[in-house]
Write an enzyme that holds these catalytic residues in place. Sequence first.
Site, mmCIF file in Angstrom:
data_model
loop_
_atom_site.group_PDB
_atom_site.id
_atom_site.type_symbol
_atom_site.label_atom_id
_atom_site.label_comp_id
_atom_site.label_asym_id
_atom_site.label_seq_id
_atom_site.Cartn_x
_atom_site.Cartn_y
_atom_site.Cartn_z
ATOM 1 N N GLU A 639 53.801 -7.236 -6.110
ATOM 2 C CA GLU A 639 53.275 -6.520 -7.271
ATOM 3 C C GLU A 639 52.456 -5.326 -6.791
ATOM 4 O O GLU A 639 51.921 -5.316 -5.687
ATOM 5 C CB GLU A 639 52.405 -7.441 -8.120
ATOM 6 C CG GLU A 639 53.164 -8.577 -8.783
ATOM 7 C CD GLU A 639 52.317 -9.287 -9.835
ATOM 8 O OE1 GLU A 639 51.245 -8.751 -10.191
ATOM 9 O OE2 GLU A 639 52.741 -10.363 -10.309
ATOM 10 N N HIS A 700 51.098 -1.353 -13.949
ATOM 11 C CA HIS A 700 51.254 -2.609 -13.210
ATOM 12 C C HIS A 700 52.742 -2.919 -13.074
ATOM 13 O O HIS A 700 53.530 -2.592 -13.965
ATOM 14 C CB HIS A 700 50.526 -3.723 -13.984
ATOM 15 C CG HIS A 700 50.491 -5.036 -13.292
ATOM 16 N ND1 HIS A 700 50.308 -5.190 -11.938
ATOM 17 C CD2 HIS A 700 50.610 -6.304 -13.791
ATOM 18 C CE1 HIS A 700 50.320 -6.458 -11.628
ATOM 19 N NE2 HIS A 700 50.509 -7.172 -12.728
ATOM 20 N N HIS A 702 55.790 -5.836 -12.311
ATOM 21 C CA HIS A 702 56.223 -7.220 -12.200
ATOM 22 C C HIS A 702 57.591 -7.244 -11.505
ATOM 23 O O HIS A 702 58.616 -7.055 -12.164
ATOM 24 C CB HIS A 702 56.330 -7.881 -13.575
ATOM 25 C CG HIS A 702 55.009 -8.107 -14.240
ATOM 26 N ND1 HIS A 702 54.902 -8.536 -15.555
ATOM 27 C CD2 HIS A 702 53.738 -7.973 -13.801
ATOM 28 C CE1 HIS A 702 53.632 -8.648 -15.872
ATOM 29 N NE2 HIS A 702 52.898 -8.318 -14.823
ATOM 30 N N ASP A 713 46.533 -10.089 -17.199
ATOM 31 C CA ASP A 713 46.549 -8.675 -17.580
ATOM 32 C C ASP A 713 45.623 -8.433 -18.763
ATOM 33 O O ASP A 713 44.853 -7.461 -18.777
ATOM 34 C CB ASP A 713 47.976 -8.249 -17.959
ATOM 35 C CG ASP A 713 48.923 -8.283 -16.774
ATOM 36 O OD1 ASP A 713 48.463 -8.113 -15.628
ATOM 37 O OD2 ASP A 713 50.147 -8.443 -16.995
#
Length: 778
Positions: A639, A700, A702, A713
Amino acid sequence: MPPHEITEAVAAIAERDGVTVLKDPYRDDSNGQWIVKIRLSPDDLEPHPDVPRETGWYLHLRDTYPAGSIGIYPADQEENTITATFPHQKLNVAGSDDTPWRRGDICVARYGHTLSQTGATGEPSTSRDRLCWHMDRALRWLSNAAKGELRKPDEPFEIPAFDTNSASATTIAFNETQESFSDWRTAYGQWGTVNLRSLPTAEETYATGTFKDSDDEVVYQPQWGGYIDSNPDDSVSGAWALLEEVPIEPPWEAPETWEQLDVFFEGTETDPYELRANIKPVLDDEPVKVLLIGFPIPATVDGDPEIIYWQPIEIKEFKDPNDLSGGFRDTGKGPEIAERREAREEQIRWLDSDNWSHEQLTRRGHMTEWFLDRNIVLIGAGALGSMVAENLVRAGCQQLTIIDNDTYEIGNVARHTLTIDEVGGNKATAIADRLESIAPYAQVLDVDSAFPPSGELPEPIREAEVVIDCTASRGVRRALDAIRWNHPVVFCSAAMGRRANRLFCFTAYSHTFPYSDYNEAFDPWRLQEQIEWDEDEDAIPERVGCWHPASVIRTDRVMTWAGTVTRLLDQATALSLRENHFTVLETGSDDELPTISQATPPFQDGTIWRAPESPITVQIPATCLEAMYDRCRKEHPCETGGILAGTDRLDGPALVVNARDPPRDSIQEPTRFLRGTDKVEEWLKDARESIGIDYLGEWHYHPGASPDISRDDRTAMNEIANDDGYDCPHPLLFIVGQDEEGQFSINAYLFHDSKEYEQLERIDNPDAVSTLNVGDDI
């Protein structure tokens, strides 16, 4: 030995009908050229007293042949040569004692239509063909000369060649136009006096001032610019006489003696010898005694006269009646008698002259006619402004006012039109002086104060029809917006981007400068420039030991954009009232070939997201998305993420302009990402102060999963929304997901300090968006 190319060319013309090579090429060290003696005998030559059946000639070829000029001179011999001067030929007088050719080089390359050819553009370039081409045209020149057909009705009228070799190296500049032609219609055959203003040029030059008739009444007052008008005291008195026709004797020869000139005064009120006697008291004490002989000329051979041309004569000395042999009666006619007896056979000392009028000097190229006589105000005499001003004057603009309160410093020489001589002076004043010295028609005023000047606006500003802003100053644009002219004005605000990689040019036609329209057009570019600015590369201390920064811009780029500004000004004449146009052009980096193209507007290729419940929209450019995807590819299968920074816009969605990489202290694992804080606060502070962008949220990744929000989150984003340090009550979160085939997908979320959040919707119709800034309270 001559070069092979010359040998080959001479061999080729020897095979030409009508051309005989009489002597092989030899080098003339006095002029550094190769000489070839030939004989020309056209097969269609008609009888003519000045054109023998066979004529001798000398060809002049340069070492660089087939490049370079080719001279074709008549032989200086007693027979079988051309001794008269014809049209399209230099003055055909005898050459120097040590050369066997005359000076009457014939023109065969310029007048293609006269010689039944395609003109100079059809001239071959190979060594064998080029000289043959010239010989064919020389033969045609001789044939046309014998027929009297060297001058065709539709070709430009050519002033005859006057012999100026015997006079001093003085030039007379006059100012005659089609408009001034009407002032002279009633003055044919008359004479008078003229003021001649001495100019500080490299060669001795005088410009004509006021013309008066013999009764001391003003006949014509030329309109000059500041350069000539500033020298009214340094002048001499001269005289003038106006003929009714061009003084030409067949085939195309100007008078060489006063007796020959006398012919052209027949039937007029003026006798040339009486004229010499009358002007003697005016000219006798002058350092140079000048008589201007004027005559009307047409633009084309068959055209009507439309301009007065002045050919000056230098009178070395006037004749003294006391020197006459046999004496004379003192009847008051002594000076005239002396001139008639003694000056009749005297060689005329013709001087050079040039028409310096505005309409003549701008024939090589000028701006749209509309601009040429407009009152133009230019604000900002820096690098760009000084070059734009110079372009305007060279392109024919006559009335300028330059406004700048800045001092010209030595550091400015890198990209300014001024020189070391002007260091320490006011820019506007120095530029005005320079512009007036560039063109004799330029009238340039200077205002050495900031804009707008305090108090009542000076008349040149109130009467301005064109206002050009080259200051890149918001204050100047605001000041222009606050002024309302009584008449419509063409506005132009021009500025360069970092390193002059872009030109921003806003033009408008209105009673006042449309500041809000300018801001709307320029705002995204201002942000783009701020983002691209590199403090280490784009600015440098002005000098070692100096803190003040100076922008790094090459002068060739400034020149490029200055020329472009004048082109865009030309186009501005097509604007309708209250219409404006914003142009952004850009060029490549310094190590690329120079090209100019229309710049693609910034932030136009992104996607827009809208909150379903809150009136908030966000735009993220494709460049930011691609930056996130690149980082995801690099860190996969871990990540990753980073900070989103951007700006709130009153007239559109909040704009994300930077998706930063994760700080160095971030934790990046296959199932966990914790964004670090190393230097984040410093970067945000610097971005806010220097670029004008703020923290907008996070992004972000994934890996191998959908872009759905997780509990972690939500927790992290709620903390940020309630953290006063971020000053962002509605932070964004963009989550990048990836499917089994490696394709990215993205979701966007908006958080509130109330711990609620909304998933944003991607919209396809950006025009249907209502906006609210991300940083505002809902």
